[in-house]
Design a protein around this motif. Structure first.
Motif, PDB file in Angstrom:
ATOM      1  N   ALA A  56      25.099  52.030 -22.735  1.00 40.77           N
ATOM      2  CA  ALA A  56      26.498  52.123 -22.850  1.00 40.77           C
ATOM      3  C   ALA A  56      26.791  51.892 -24.495  1.00 40.77           C
ATOM      4  CB  ALA A  56      27.253  51.280 -21.963  1.00 40.77           C
ATOM      5  N   MET A  57      26.043  50.460 -24.571  1.00 42.87           N
ATOM      6  CA  MET A  57      27.051  50.120 -25.993  1.00 42.87           C
ATOM      7  C   MET A  57      26.646  51.320 -27.070  1.00 42.87           C
ATOM      8  SD  MET A  57      25.153  46.294 -26.210  1.00 42.87           S
ATOM      9  CE  MET A  57      25.719  46.591 -27.612  1.00 42.87           C
ATOM     10  N   ALA A  58      25.952  51.935 -26.927  1.00 42.38           N
ATOM     11  CA  ALA A  58      25.077  52.836 -28.196  1.00 42.38           C
ATOM     12  C   ALA A  58      26.810  54.604 -27.421  1.00 42.38           C
ATOM     13  CB  ALA A  58      24.414  53.678 -28.680  1.00 42.38           C
ATOM     14  N   LEU A  59      26.719  54.223 -27.014  1.00 46.11           N
ATOM     15  CA  LEU A  59      27.796  55.131 -26.514  1.00 46.11           C
ATOM     16  C   LEU A  59      29.131  54.666 -26.955  1.00 46.11           C
ATOM     17  CD1 LEU A  59      26.527  56.853 -23.477  1.00 46.11           C
ATOM     18  CD2 LEU A  59      26.166  58.252 -25.248  1.00 46.11           C
ATOM     19  N   THR A 115      22.409  56.455 -16.110  1.00 45.47           N
ATOM     20  CA  THR A 115      21.367  57.311 -16.852  1.00 45.47           C
ATOM     21  C   THR A 115      20.850  58.357 -17.914  1.00 45.47           C
ATOM     22  OG1 THR A 115      20.072  54.615 -16.542  1.00 45.47           O
ATOM     23  CG2 THR A 115      19.343  56.012 -18.070  1.00 45.47           C
ATOM     24  N   LEU A 116      20.663  59.025 -16.855  1.00 46.05           N
ATOM     25  CA  LEU A 116      20.209  60.641 -16.934  1.00 46.05           C
ATOM     26  C   LEU A 116      21.330  61.655 -17.407  1.00 46.05           C
ATOM     27  CD1 LEU A 116      17.947  60.931 -14.433  1.00 46.05           C
ATOM     28  CD2 LEU A 116      16.853  60.243 -16.746  1.00 46.05           C
ATOM     29  N   ALA A 117      22.048  61.374 -16.293  1.00 50.47           N
ATOM     30  CA  ALA A 117      23.382  62.034 -16.766  1.00 50.47           C
ATOM     31  C   ALA A 117      24.196  61.862 -18.888  1.00 50.47           C
ATOM     32  CB  ALA A 117      24.477  61.494 -16.071  1.00 50.47           C
ATOM     33  N   ASN A 118      23.654  60.683 -18.666  1.00 53.52           N
ATOM     34  CA  ASN A 118      24.663  59.855 -20.487  1.00 53.52           C
ATOM     35  C   ASN A 118      23.476  59.985 -21.651  1.00 53.52           C
ATOM     36  OD1 ASN A 118      27.486  58.860 -20.147  1.00 53.52           O
ATOM     37  ND2 ASN A 118      26.613  57.576 -18.319  1.00 53.52           N
ATOM     38  N   ALA A 119      22.574  60.766 -20.923  1.00 51.92           N
ATOM     39  CA  ALA A 119      20.962  60.586 -21.533  1.00 51.92           C
ATOM     40  C   ALA A 119      21.639  61.511 -23.313  1.00 51.92           C
ATOM     41  CB  ALA A 119      19.658  60.762 -21.296  1.00 51.92           C
ATOM     42  N   SER A 120      22.023  62.795 -22.931  1.00 49.03           N
ATOM     43  CA  SER A 120      21.787  63.575 -23.863  1.00 49.03           C
ATOM     44  C   SER A 120      23.017  63.286 -25.387  1.00 49.03           C
ATOM     45  CB  SER A 120      22.158  64.790 -23.153  1.00 49.03           C
ATOM     46  OG  SER A 120      23.683  65.130 -22.873  1.00 49.03           O
ATOM     47  N   ARG A 121      24.037  62.455 -24.550  1.00 47.17           N
ATOM     48  CA  ARG A 121      25.425  62.228 -25.280  1.00 47.17           C
ATOM     49  C   ARG A 121      25.055  61.294 -26.076  1.00 47.17           C
ATOM     50  NH1 ARG A 121      29.177  59.770 -21.831  1.00 47.17           N
ATOM     51  NH2 ARG A 121      30.758  59.239 -23.524  1.00 47.17           N
ATOM     52  N   LEU A 122      23.608  60.436 -26.454  1.00 43.01           N
ATOM     53  CA  LEU A 122      23.513  59.403 -27.792  1.00 43.01           C
ATOM     54  C   LEU A 122      23.194  60.117 -28.496  1.00 43.01           C
ATOM     55  CD1 LEU A 122      20.768  57.498 -25.327  1.00 43.01           C
ATOM     56  CD2 LEU A 122      22.923  56.255 -26.746  1.00 43.01           C
ATOM     57  N   ALA A 123      23.949  59.272 -29.752  1.00 44.05           N
ATOM     58  CA  ALA A 123      23.513  60.013 -31.167  1.00 44.05           C
ATOM     59  C   ALA A 123      22.585  59.034 -32.582  1.00 44.05           C
ATOM     60  CB  ALA A 123      24.679  60.305 -31.543  1.00 44.05           C
ATOM     61  N   VAL A 124      22.111  58.278 -31.478  1.00 44.04           N
ATOM     62  CA  VAL A 124      21.321  56.817 -32.412  1.00 44.04           C
ATOM     63  C   VAL A 124      20.215  57.168 -32.056  1.00 44.04           C
ATOM     64  CG1 VAL A 124      23.271  55.607 -32.170  1.00 44.04           C
ATOM     65  CG2 VAL A 124      21.580  55.306 -30.490  1.00 44.04           C
ATOM     66  N   PRO A 125      18.978  56.576 -33.209  1.00 45.73           N
ATOM     67  CA  PRO A 125      17.296  56.883 -32.522  1.00 45.73           C
ATOM     68  C   PRO A 125      17.022  55.789 -31.890  1.00 45.73           C
ATOM     69  CG  PRO A 125      18.507  56.336 -35.583  1.00 45.73           C
ATOM     70  CD  PRO A 125      19.343  56.147 -34.255  1.00 45.73           C
ATOM     71  N   THR A 126      16.556  56.728 -30.988  1.00 41.83           N
ATOM     72  CA  THR A 126      16.935  55.300 -30.276  1.00 41.83           C
ATOM     73  C   THR A 126      14.848  55.646 -29.443  1.00 41.83           C
ATOM     74  OG1 THR A 126      18.574  56.428 -28.792  1.00 41.83           O
ATOM     75  CG2 THR A 126      16.219  55.952 -27.072  1.00 41.83           C
ATOM     76  N   LEU A 127      14.098  55.247 -29.454  1.00 36.56           N
ATOM     77  CA  LEU A 127      12.995  54.516 -28.396  1.00 36.56           C
ATOM     78  C   LEU A 127      13.448  54.538 -27.163  1.00 36.56           C
ATOM     79  CD1 LEU A 127       9.535  54.283 -28.863  1.00 36.56           C
ATOM     80  CD2 LEU A 127      10.274  51.563 -29.286  1.00 36.56           C
ATOM     81  N   THR A 140      15.748  63.901 -22.794  1.00 41.36           N
ATOM     82  CA  THR A 140      16.938  64.659 -22.774  1.00 41.36           C
ATOM     83  C   THR A 140      18.027  63.896 -23.988  1.00 41.36           C
ATOM     84  OG1 THR A 140      16.567  63.757 -19.987  1.00 41.36           O
ATOM     85  CG2 THR A 140      18.787  64.372 -21.332  1.00 41.36           C
ATOM     86  N   ILE A 141      16.892  62.387 -24.284  1.00 39.48           N
ATOM     87  CA  ILE A 141      17.837  62.000 -25.226  1.00 39.48           C
ATOM     88  C   ILE A 141      17.878  62.955 -26.855  1.00 39.48           C
ATOM     89  CG2 ILE A 141      18.077  60.020 -27.010  1.00 39.48           C
ATOM     90  CD1 ILE A 141      17.326  58.419 -24.548  1.00 39.48           C
TER      91      ILE A 141
END
Length: 276
Positions: free
Chosen positions: A102-105, A202-214, A240-241
Motif C-alpha cells: 500500500a505504501m508503494a502505491l 493484495t492480488l487486485a493491487n499487484a499489477s499497479r505496482l511500479a517499483v522494483p519488487t521482491l 502479476t507484479i
C-alpha cells in the motif's frame, strides 16, 4: 522514548545502523522488537534500519479508529516524513507485506525497492472469491488464554517453523516468542488488527505496482486463512507484479526471516542490486 506525533496517533520507532534507510514493516499487531531477533542485527551492519510499532501495537498509541491496511501505510509514510527520509527500501512481513504494498502505491517515489514477504491475499482468495471468515480467534483466546494464544503463533513446527530448525534452534524460537508477547496489547486490540486483514486486496493491487519488487515466501508456508495461503499468494504476486522477482524458500514455513538465514541472504542481495 522516540515517538512521532502524527495526526491522530503517536507512533513509536527506533533506528539502528547507518547507510541507505530500510523500513521494516511488521504485521500490524506485532511489536517492532520482533525485528531485533536476527533481522536488525544483520541489516544494521550496512543499512539504517527503521522499525516501528503500528497504531494500537507495542509502544504506539491506540486510537479508536484507523485499523486498516491503508491507514497503517499512511502512518508509515508520515513517520518517514518526520524522519526526513525521502526515499527508502521497504520490507514487509505477513500483513506488513500488504502495508508495504500500500505504501508503494500511495507514494511510489518514496519506495526505492519493495519486499513483500509471506503476505496473504487479503480480502479475496487466490481464486478471486471473497474470503470466508477464518477461525474464531476470540473463542481460541478464551480457551487458551491470551498469552498462550499469542506465543502459539511462533512456538510450533507445523505452521511457523520447519521441524528441523524448530528442534535445533530453540533460542531463536524463544526470543521471537518473547518479543511477540512482551509488549502485546489486549484481545480487543488484537481483534481490530485481525479485522485489518480483510481491508486490502493484495492480488487486485499487484499489477499497479511500479517499483522494483521482491516477493519472498517459504515454499511450505501453508497458513490457511479463508482459503488462501502465503505460498499460493506469492506465486500469484510473482506472476502479476511487473518485473517482480519471486523467491520461494525450500523447507521454510511462515517465519520467513527467522526460519534459517536464507531469506536474509536473498533480501540483502536484492537491496544491494537496487541501490538508492
Amino acid at each position: 522514548m522516540p515517538l512521532a506525533a502524527l495526526k491522530d496517533a503517536e507512533i513509536y520507532y527506533e533506528e539502528h545502523g547507518a547507510g541507505e534507510p530500510v523500513l521494516l514493516v511488521p504485521p500490524s499487531w506485532w511489536p517492532c522488537d520482533t525485528w531485533k531477533v536476527g533481522v536488525v542485527p544483520a541489516l544494521s551492519r550496512r543499512y539504517r534500519a527503521v522499525i516501528f510499532d503500528c497504531r494500537g501495537a507495542g509502544r504506539s498509541s491506540a486510537p479508536e479508529d484507523g485499523y486498516t491496511v491503508d491507514q497503517f501505510a499512511r502512518d508509515a509514510v508520515a513517520l518517514l516524513a518526520r524522519l526526513d527520509i525521502s526515499r527508502c527500501h521497504v520490507v514487509g512481513f505477513a500483513l506488513g507485506g500488504q502495508i508495504a504494498q500500500a505504501m508503494a502505491l500511495l507514494r511510489p517515489a518514496l519506495v526505492a525497492s519493495l519486499v513483500i514477504a509471506a503476505a496473504g491475499s487479503g480480502s479475496r482468495s487466490v481464486s478471486g472469491t471473497a474470503r470466508p471468515a477464518s477461525r474464531d480467534e476470540a473463542s481460541e483466546i478464551r480457551e487458551r488464554g491470551f498469552e498462550r494464544f499469542i506465543r502459539g503463533h511462533v512456538e510450533n513446527d507445523h505452521m511457523a517453523f520447519g521441524p528441523r530448525f524448530f528442534r535445533e534452534h530453540p533460542e531463536t524460537v524463544k526470543a521471537l516468542s518473547d518479543a511477540l508477547w512482551e509488549r502485546q496489547g489486549s484481545p480487543e486490540l488484537f481483534a481490530r488488527h485481525a479485522a485489518a486483514r480483510r481491508t486490502w486486496d493484495t492480488l487486485a493491487n499487484a499489477s499497479r505496482l511500479a517499483v522494483p519488487t521482491l516477493v519472498l515466501c517459504g515454499a511450505e508456508d501453508h497458513v490457511d486463512r479463508g482459503g488462501s495461503t502465503p505460498a499460493d499468494t506469492a506465486r500469484r504476486l510473482g506472476e502479476t507484479i511487473p518485473g517482480a522477482e519471486l523467491a520461494l524458500l525450500p523447507g521454510v514455513k511462515h517465519m520467513t526471516f527467522w526460519d534459517g538465514t536464507r531469506a536474509l541472504e536473498i533480501l540483502q542481495d536484492f537491496l544491494a542490486r537496487h541501490p538508492i
